[in-house]
Design an enzyme around this catalytic site. Sequence first.
Site, PDB file in Angstrom:
ATOM      1  N   LYS A   1     -16.383 -29.227  26.278  1.00 56.83           N
ATOM      2  CA  LYS A   1     -15.229 -29.182  25.425  1.00 56.83           C
ATOM      3  C   LYS A   1     -15.274 -27.692  24.979  1.00 56.83           C
ATOM      4  CE  LYS A   1     -17.837 -28.294  21.340  1.00 56.83           C
ATOM      5  NZ  LYS A   1     -17.701 -26.809  20.824  1.00 56.83           N
TER       6      LYS A   1
ATOM      7  N   ASP B   1     -20.721 -33.351  17.121  1.00 56.67           N
ATOM      8  CA  ASP B   1     -19.669 -33.349  18.637  1.00 56.67           C
ATOM      9  C   ASP B   1     -19.665 -34.546  19.471  1.00 56.67           C
ATOM     10  OD1 ASP B   1     -18.477 -30.641  17.732  1.00 56.67           O
ATOM     11  OD2 ASP B   1     -20.107 -29.529  19.351  1.00 56.67           O
TER      12      ASP B   1
HETATM   13  C1  LIG Z   1     -19.902 -25.601  16.637  1.00 57.85           C
HETATM   14  C2  LIG Z   1     -19.400 -27.106  17.192  1.00 57.85           C
HETATM   15  O1  LIG Z   1     -19.773 -27.241  18.361  1.00 57.85           O
HETATM   16  C3  LIG Z   1     -17.786 -26.941  17.131  1.00 57.85           C
HETATM   17  O2  LIG Z   1     -17.198 -28.339  17.498  1.00 57.85           O
HETATM   18  C4  LIG Z   1     -19.783 -28.295  16.129  1.00 57.85           C
HETATM   19  O3  LIG Z   1     -18.921 -27.845  14.973  1.00 57.85           O
HETATM   20  C5  LIG Z   1     -21.356 -28.251  16.461  1.00 57.85           C
HETATM   21  O4  LIG Z   1     -21.531 -29.627  16.419  1.00 57.85           O
HETATM   22  P1  LIG Z   1     -22.869 -30.307  16.870  1.00 57.85           P
HETATM   23  O5  LIG Z   1     -23.590 -29.261  17.964  1.00 57.85           O
HETATM   24  O6  LIG Z   1     -22.985 -31.664  17.324  1.00 57.85           O
HETATM   25  O7  LIG Z   1     -23.831 -29.910  15.658  1.00 57.85           O
HETATM   26  P2  LIG Z   1     -24.732 -31.011  14.615  1.00 57.85           P
HETATM   27  O8  LIG Z   1     -25.976 -31.443  15.777  1.00 57.85           O
HETATM   28  O9  LIG Z   1     -23.939 -31.975  14.171  1.00 57.85           O
HETATM   29  O10 LIG Z   1     -25.453 -29.896  13.793  1.00 57.85           O
HETATM   30  C6  LIG Z   1     -26.147 -28.841  14.208  1.00 57.85           C
HETATM   31  C7  LIG Z   1     -26.268 -27.647  12.918  1.00 57.85           C
HETATM   32  O11 LIG Z   1     -24.825 -27.080  12.753  1.00 57.85           O
HETATM   33  C8  LIG Z   1     -24.169 -26.848  11.452  1.00 57.85           C
HETATM   34  N1  LIG Z   1     -23.265 -27.587  11.226  1.00 57.85           N
HETATM   35  C9  LIG Z   1     -22.728 -28.344  12.303  1.00 57.85           C
HETATM   36  C10 LIG Z   1     -21.291 -29.126  12.124  1.00 57.85           C
HETATM   37  C11 LIG Z   1     -20.662 -28.603  10.937  1.00 57.85           C
HETATM   38  N2  LIG Z   1     -19.559 -29.149  10.751  1.00 57.85           N
HETATM   39  N3  LIG Z   1     -21.083 -27.800   9.833  1.00 57.85           N
HETATM   40  C12 LIG Z   1     -22.514 -27.238  10.203  1.00 57.85           C
HETATM   41  O12 LIG Z   1     -22.784 -26.429   9.437  1.00 57.85           O
HETATM   42  C13 LIG Z   1     -25.593 -27.550  10.628  1.00 57.85           C
HETATM   43  O13 LIG Z   1     -26.584 -26.254  10.427  1.00 57.85           O
HETATM   44  C14 LIG Z   1     -26.350 -28.418  11.615  1.00 57.85           C
HETATM   45  O14 LIG Z   1     -27.625 -28.629  11.121  1.00 57.85           O
HETATM   46  N1  LIG Z   2     -29.353 -33.335  26.927  1.00 60.81           N
HETATM   47  C1  LIG Z   2     -29.444 -32.282  26.515  1.00 60.81           C
HETATM   48  N2  LIG Z   2     -28.538 -31.087  27.253  1.00 60.81           N
HETATM   49  C2  LIG Z   2     -28.596 -29.929  26.801  1.00 60.81           C
HETATM   50  N3  LIG Z   2     -29.469 -29.611  25.681  1.00 60.81           N
HETATM   51  C3  LIG Z   2     -30.204 -30.401  25.135  1.00 60.81           C
HETATM   52  C4  LIG Z   2     -30.121 -31.913  25.459  1.00 60.81           C
HETATM   53  N4  LIG Z   2     -30.857 -32.684  24.700  1.00 60.81           N
HETATM   54  C5  LIG Z   2     -31.254 -31.827  23.806  1.00 60.81           C
HETATM   55  N5  LIG Z   2     -31.025 -30.453  23.929  1.00 60.81           N
HETATM   56  C6  LIG Z   2     -31.480 -29.289  23.022  1.00 60.81           C
HETATM   57  O1  LIG Z   2     -29.939 -28.941  22.394  1.00 60.81           O
HETATM   58  C7  LIG Z   2     -29.936 -27.553  22.466  1.00 60.81           C
HETATM   59  C8  LIG Z   2     -28.435 -27.176  22.252  1.00 60.81           C
HETATM   60  O2  LIG Z   2     -27.878 -27.661  23.554  1.00 60.81           O
HETATM   61  P1  LIG Z   2     -26.389 -27.962  23.723  1.00 60.81           P
HETATM   62  O3  LIG Z   2     -26.135 -27.547  25.063  1.00 60.81           O
HETATM   63  O4  LIG Z   2     -25.715 -29.375  23.251  1.00 60.81           O
HETATM   64  O5  LIG Z   2     -25.519 -26.940  22.917  1.00 60.81           O
HETATM   65  P2  LIG Z   2     -24.170 -26.420  22.667  1.00 60.81           P
HETATM   66  O6  LIG Z   2     -23.397 -26.904  23.636  1.00 60.81           O
HETATM   67  O7  LIG Z   2     -24.058 -25.182  22.044  1.00 60.81           O
HETATM   68  O8  LIG Z   2     -23.788 -27.624  21.649  1.00 60.81           O
HETATM   69  P3  LIG Z   2     -22.443 -27.496  20.736  1.00 60.81           P
HETATM   70  O9  LIG Z   2     -21.482 -26.932  21.401  1.00 60.81           O
HETATM   71  O10 LIG Z   2     -22.101 -29.065  20.472  1.00 60.81           O
HETATM   72  O11 LIG Z   2     -22.624 -26.877  19.397  1.00 60.81           O
HETATM   73  C9  LIG Z   2     -30.398 -26.978  23.695  1.00 60.81           C
HETATM   74  O12 LIG Z   2     -31.005 -25.758  23.510  1.00 60.81           O
HETATM   75  C10 LIG Z   2     -31.684 -27.947  23.971  1.00 60.81           C
HETATM   76  O13 LIG Z   2     -32.846 -27.662  23.467  1.00 60.81           O
END
Ligand SMILES: C[C@](O)(CO)[C@H](O)COP(=O)(O)OP(=O)(O)OC[C@H]1O[C@@H](n2ccc(N)nc2=O)[C@H](O)[C@@H]1O
Ligand SMILES: Nc1ncnc2c1ncn2[C@@H]1O[C@H](COP(=O)(O)OP(=O)(O)OP(=O)(O)O)[C@@H](O)[C@H]1O
Length: 300
Positions: free
Chosen positions: A11, A138
């Site tokens: 996304k 997400d």
């Molecule tokens: C940045 C985005 O990717 C935009 O879509 C999302 O808001 C993050 O979503 P995500 O990776 O699924 O995050 P989560 O695993 O739910 O949360 C990880 C951490 O991100 C922060 N977090 C996330 C979502 C939100 N609405 N507020 C937050 O402050 C919090 O510190 C939380 O502990």
């Molecule tokens: N299946 C997986 N694929 C990728 N990373 C994973 C997975 N499971 C756990 N992780 C851990 O989660 C962390 C974040 O990975 P991810 O690729 O989801 O980040 P992101 O794309 O920045 O997430 P978001 O956009 O939802 O904030 C990685 O550094 C890794 O340690």
Amino acid sequence: MSSVTVRVPAKVNVQLSVGPLREDGFHDLVNVFHAVSIFDEVTAKESEAITVSVSGKWSNQVPVDDGNLAIKAARALAKHAGRGYGADLLIQKDIPVAGGMAGGSADAAGALVACNELWGLGLPFEDLMEIAADLGSDVPFSLLGGTAVGTGRGEQLSELPTGGVFHWVFALADGGLSTASVYAECDRLREASAAEVPWPQLDDSLMEALGTGDAYALGAHLSNDLQEAALSLRPELGPTLEAGRQHGALGAIVSGSGPTCAFLAIDALHARDLARGLTTTGAAHTAVPAHGPVAGATLL
Ligand SMILES: C[C@](O)(CO)[C@H](O)COP(=O)(O)OP(=O)(O)OC[C@H]1O[C@@H](n2ccc(N)nc2=O)[C@H](O)[C@@H]1O
Ligand SMILES: Nc1ncnc2c1ncn2[C@@H]1O[C@H](COP(=O)(O)OP(=O)(O)OP(=O)(O)O)[C@@H](O)[C@H]1O
């Protein structure tokens, strides 16, 4: 059925408006998600226990222990079904890791759909959406796909019809950014400025651009409240965004929590030229063209 494969998209957030910090550590959002054509595939095979293995470009950066979101998803589904099911999960990884493109969430969504099928549970989509929301903010969108507005912490979704296909280029960065640290940096910058944090509002002009399929208008209205924080942690992203603008991008933005940068192109041909321009000038080591919206987690 002994093996099931599900395809799940990455996304980009075309609007990410971040409200004040909540007591539970999350932020209320207006989060306009858009699913794009960079995919992971999750295959679930019959097995005694729940295990995971990863192949593809970024496999060495992904945990294969209990920290893997796909394992957490399969466990949560088995718990919901009230039985000790097992599955070998194989992730074919194409979505950048910790790149702000919801790669881990995609794998969690893929594991939910694949295991629901493999185990013959037949749970409705709404049940999967509830389990998804507990796994991460997400994850529900990775199930749903398309274009959607997320409120709450991003997990409460309303689908948005779009009037056309949008063409993007994603510039991948070396090393990831932790989502929690980018939100924390956003809070730190806000505290330092002492300005009141407004309640997030949906951008009407952006809605209109999405509805009419107007890439020029969409490019002009892309916004991300986490961008300043991502740039503060990774100043080198500034020149990458600028290079994309120089190559004619209609809009240039950090994707979610970064560090991937997203560029909106005029059409598929422009996206290809933009990607080539970004890599040949050294502004990005890898630039991937993609289009959206695409479907969410889909059984193959
Ligand atoms: C940045 C985005 O990717 C935009 O879509 C999302 O808001 C993050 O979503 P995500 O990776 O699924 O995050 P989560 O695993 O739910 O949360 C990880 C951490 O991100 C922060 N977090 C996330 C979502 C939100 N609405 N507020 C937050 O402050 C919090 O510190 C939380 O502990
Ligand atoms: N299946 C997986 N694929 C990728 N990373 C994973 C997975 N499971 C756990 N992780 C851990 O989660 C962390 C974040 O990975 P991810 O690729 O989801 O980040 P992101 O794309 O920045 O997430 P978001 O956009 O939802 O904030 C990685 O550094 C890794 O340690």
